[in-house]
Design a protein around this motif. Structure first.
Motif, short mmCIF file in Angstrom:
data_model
loop_
_atom_site.label_atom_id
_atom_site.label_comp_id
_atom_site.label_asym_id
_atom_site.label_seq_id
_atom_site.Cartn_x
_atom_site.Cartn_y
_atom_site.Cartn_z
N THR A 184 45.30 40.21 47.70
CA THR A 184 43.98 40.82 47.57
C THR A 184 44.12 42.32 47.40
O THR A 184 45.15 42.91 47.72
CB THR A 184 43.12 40.56 48.82
N LYS A 185 43.07 42.93 46.89
CA LYS A 185 43.04 44.39 46.78
C LYS A 185 41.96 44.94 47.69
O LYS A 185 40.92 44.31 47.90
CB LYS A 185 42.84 44.83 45.33
N ARG A 186 42.21 46.09 48.25
CA ARG A 186 41.29 46.67 49.22
C ARG A 186 40.15 47.41 48.52
O ARG A 186 40.38 48.18 47.59
CB ARG A 186 42.03 47.64 50.14
N ARG A 187 38.95 47.18 49.01
CA ARG A 187 37.75 47.82 48.47
C ARG A 187 37.01 48.51 49.60
O ARG A 187 36.75 47.91 50.65
CB ARG A 187 36.85 46.78 47.81
N ARG A 188 36.66 49.76 49.38
CA ARG A 188 35.94 50.54 50.39
C ARG A 188 34.47 50.61 50.02
O ARG A 188 34.10 50.98 48.91
CB ARG A 188 36.52 51.94 50.50
N THR A 196 31.32 52.44 57.15
CA THR A 196 32.30 52.22 56.07
C THR A 196 33.05 50.92 56.32
O THR A 196 33.51 50.66 57.44
CB THR A 196 33.31 53.38 55.97
N LEU A 197 33.15 50.12 55.28
CA LEU A 197 33.87 48.84 55.35
C LEU A 197 35.04 48.84 54.38
O LEU A 197 34.93 49.36 53.27
CB LEU A 197 32.94 47.68 54.99
N ILE A 198 36.14 48.25 54.81
CA ILE A 198 37.26 47.95 53.91
C ILE A 198 37.35 46.44 53.82
O ILE A 198 37.60 45.76 54.82
CB ILE A 198 38.60 48.52 54.41
N GLU A 199 37.12 45.91 52.62
CA GLU A 199 37.14 44.46 52.44
C GLU A 199 38.21 44.07 51.43
O GLU A 199 38.59 44.85 50.56
CB GLU A 199 35.77 43.97 52.00
N MET A 200 38.70 42.84 51.58
CA MET A 200 39.76 42.31 50.71
C MET A 200 39.14 41.50 49.59
O MET A 200 38.49 40.47 49.84
CB MET A 200 40.72 41.44 51.52
N GLY A 201 39.34 41.94 48.36
CA GLY A 201 38.78 41.25 47.21
C GLY A 201 39.87 40.67 46.33
O GLY A 201 41.03 41.08 46.40
N PRO A 202 39.53 39.71 45.49
CA PRO A 202 40.53 39.05 44.65
C PRO A 202 41.02 39.93 43.50
O PRO A 202 40.30 40.81 43.03
CB PRO A 202 39.78 37.83 44.12
N PHE A 203 42.23 39.66 43.06
CA PHE A 203 42.75 40.28 41.84
C PHE A 203 42.17 39.59 40.61
O PHE A 203 41.93 40.21 39.60
CB PHE A 203 44.28 40.19 41.80
N GLY A 204 41.99 38.26 40.71
CA GLY A 204 41.51 37.47 39.57
C GLY A 204 42.44 36.31 39.32
O GLY A 204 42.57 35.42 40.16
N VAL A 205 43.10 36.31 38.16
CA VAL A 205 44.10 35.29 37.86
C VAL A 205 45.49 35.88 38.11
O VAL A 205 45.87 36.88 37.50
CB VAL A 205 44.00 34.80 36.39
N ILE A 206 46.22 35.27 39.02
CA ILE A 206 47.57 35.74 39.35
C ILE A 206 48.60 34.92 38.59
O ILE A 206 48.48 33.69 38.49
CB ILE A 206 47.82 35.63 40.87
N GLY A 207 49.59 35.59 38.04
CA GLY A 207 50.70 34.91 37.39
C GLY A 207 51.82 34.72 38.41
O GLY A 207 52.13 35.65 39.16
N ALA A 208 52.43 33.54 38.45
CA ALA A 208 53.47 33.27 39.44
C ALA A 208 54.67 32.57 38.80
O ALA A 208 54.50 31.64 38.00
CB ALA A 208 52.93 32.43 40.59
N ASP A 267 43.15 34.88 57.15
CA ASP A 267 43.95 36.07 56.87
C ASP A 267 43.16 37.13 56.10
O ASP A 267 43.62 38.26 55.93
CB ASP A 267 45.20 35.66 56.07
N ILE A 268 41.98 36.77 55.63
CA ILE A 268 41.13 37.71 54.88
C ILE A 268 40.16 38.35 55.88
O ILE A 268 39.25 37.70 56.38
CB ILE A 268 40.34 36.98 53.77
N THR A 269 40.37 39.61 56.16
CA THR A 269 39.62 40.29 57.22
C THR A 269 38.90 41.52 56.69
O THR A 269 39.16 41.99 55.58
CB THR A 269 40.57 40.71 58.35
N THR A 270 38.00 42.03 57.51
CA THR A 270 37.25 43.25 57.18
C THR A 270 37.53 44.30 58.26
O THR A 270 37.52 44.01 59.45
CB THR A 270 35.75 42.96 57.13
N THR A 271 37.76 45.54 57.81
CA THR A 271 37.92 46.67 58.71
C THR A 271 36.66 47.53 58.62
O THR A 271 36.14 47.75 57.52
CB THR A 271 39.14 47.52 58.33
N ALA A 272 36.17 47.98 59.75
CA ALA A 272 34.92 48.75 59.75
C ALA A 272 35.04 50.01 60.61
O ALA A 272 35.72 50.02 61.63
CB ALA A 272 33.77 47.89 60.27
N TRP A 273 34.38 51.09 60.13
CA TRP A 273 34.21 52.30 60.90
C TRP A 273 32.71 52.62 60.94
O TRP A 273 32.04 52.59 59.90
CB TRP A 273 34.91 53.49 60.26
#
Length: 462
Positions: free
Chosen positions: A448-452, A120-132, A107-113
């Motif tokens: 995840t958060k999107r990173r360009r 240009t790449l859009i990649e999914m990176g972690p938030f870190g420690v998630i509280g649930a 489910d972790i994918t990369t978008t590219a142009w």
């Protein structure tokens, strides 16, 4: 009871007994006395997880899936024994569904142009420690499902489980960490406290090292998370109506609706909570529900008695949540055969057993004069939660009209509610459905958060 059933029951009794004898669960992986300690441990582990390759994460997740299947019956029995809610057989199915259909690293994918000006790449990176925050209705299922997705995204997680299901939740958290260690991964990919409280939840929500909070529970929990000042994913209440129009296969609709409503004694938030039927087919629908689907039609006097018990002093009686139909009827002195699995009656949409989300196998039927009236009543009953709804119809225009009007994260057409989670339907499984905050059915990519990443005038090789 068979030998295998007795063996499982003995294991459950042993696990629960150990947890009751001592409050010291420090021997369990990922369990701490203090929330700050739990967060610190998860943060230390996240630095390792965040640097792992996708293959390494997937290796851990694969072992988690294996261990869930191996322990599905134990966790199902523990959940029912600890909370008094639900159905063991159905909970086993839910655990298998989590193991087989919760998305992982795929489910972790990369978008590219790429073009004349570079790549240009859009990649999914972690938030870190998630509280649930997790509920007692699906204690181990939610913990396991959340962790698979969060770990796939490179995160670790700290849980504040519902206190009424802490033993089952701790068992699941211990399983997750054991699976990681067996697969060559770190300990403390999932952490918790041995005694979760409102205070420990407050610490988690305010902690500087928790950038994202995912809450699965009632409206109060979700409101608290959305008021925390942090990014919040809120999976809250629903009161899913099932609309049946005159074009539906009425016999099949009766079967599907009752199957969905009674699955795990109506604990899933997506389950059918009431029916809105157009007048011309309402009697036929009720006939099949009673004659073929194990429904017991209660009288006006029994409705009043059941309302007094289920909504004690106007508030939901937690002792009734997740109980089977026979048990609920027994509470008002009505004895029924074992094949009775659902309680039904006809009433106005304002009837408290219809308007309130009960999480019990009680299906009130609201009669509508026509399709437009049915849509209007169903929208009112859903109360703007935008969570889940269902329709039985062969009229595409009616389905489209209803879908636009109800505007829910989930809409199941001509099937039982659990088809929405990939059980008898297509698609993936989740036990955190964030209708209120708009994410819908969460998966690994949700956490995840999107990173360009941009390279100008280079790396385009067309």
């Amino acid at each position: 009871m068979s030998v295998n059933e007795q063996m499982v029951q003995d294991i459950v009794q042993e696990v629960v007994a150990k947890m009751q004898i001592t409050s010291d669960v420090s021997g369990s992986h990922g369990v701490f006395k203090d929330m700050n300690e739990a967060i610190a441990a998860a943060k230390k582990t996240q630095k390792i997880v965040g640097k792992m390759s996708m293959d390494q994460r997937e290796k851990i997740i694969s072992n988690i899936r294996t261990k869930i299947k191996e322990n599905a019956e134990i966790m199902a029995r523990m959940g029912v024994q600890e909370t008094g809610m639900g159905n063991v057989g159905h909970k086993i199915l839910k655990h298998v569904l989590v193991a087989e259909k919760t998305p992982g690293t795929e489910d972790i994918t990369t978008t590219a142009w790429s073009g004349d000006r570079g790549l240009t790449l859009i990649e999914m990176g972690p938030f870190g420690v998630i509280g649930a925050i997790t509920p007692c209705t699906n204690p181990s299922e939610t913990v396991l499902c959340n962790t698979i997705g969060m770990l796939a995204g490179g995160n670790t997680v700290v849980f504040n489980p519902h206190p009424a299901a802490i033993k089952t939740s701790i068992f699941a958290i211990n399983l997750l960490n054991e699976a990681s260690l067996e697969a060559g991964g770190p300990d403390n990919i999932a952490c918790t406290v041995e005694k979760p409280t409102l205070a420990s939840s407050d610490i988690m929500m305010k902690h500087k090292d928790i950038p994202l909070i995912a809450a699965t529970g009632g409206p109060g929990v979700v409101t608290a998370v959305l008021s925390s000042g942090k990014r919040g994913i809120g999976a809250g209440a629903g009161n899913p109506p099932a609309l049946v129009d005159e074009t539906a296969d009425i016999r099949k609709a009766a079967e599907d609706i009752v199957n969905g409503c009674t699955f795990d004694n109506n604990l899933p938030c997506i389950a059918e909570k009431e029916i809105v039927a157009v007048d011309s087919i309402a009697d036929e629908l009720m006939y099949y529900m009673v004659s073929e689907q194990g429904c017991y039609k209660i009288t006006k006097e029994e409705q009043d008695a059941l309302t007094a018990v289920v909504l004690k002093d106007g508030k939901l009686n937690r002792k009734c949540v997740g109980r089977d139909a026979k048990t609920l009827l027994g509470m008002i002195g009505v004895n029924v055969p074992d094949n009775i699995r659902c309680i039904t009656f006809e009433g106005p949409k304002e009837h408290p057993l219809i308007a309130e989300e009960l999480m019990m196998p009680i299906l009130g039927v609201v009669r509508a004069k026509d399709f437009d009236d049915a849509v209007e009543q169903a929208v009112w009953l859903e109360h703007g939660n935008r969570h889940s709804a269902h329709i039985h119809s062969k009229n595409v225009d009616n389905i489209t009209t209803y879908a636009k009007a109800i505007d829910t994260a989930i809409l199941v057409k001509n099937g039982p509610s659990y088809a929405a989670l990939g059980f008898g339907g297509e698609g993936y499984c989740t036990f955190t459905i964030a209708s209120r905050t708009g994410e819908g059915l969460t998966s690994a990519s949700t956490f995840t958060k999107r990173r360009r990443c941009v390279m100008t005038d280079s790396l385009c090789i067309r």
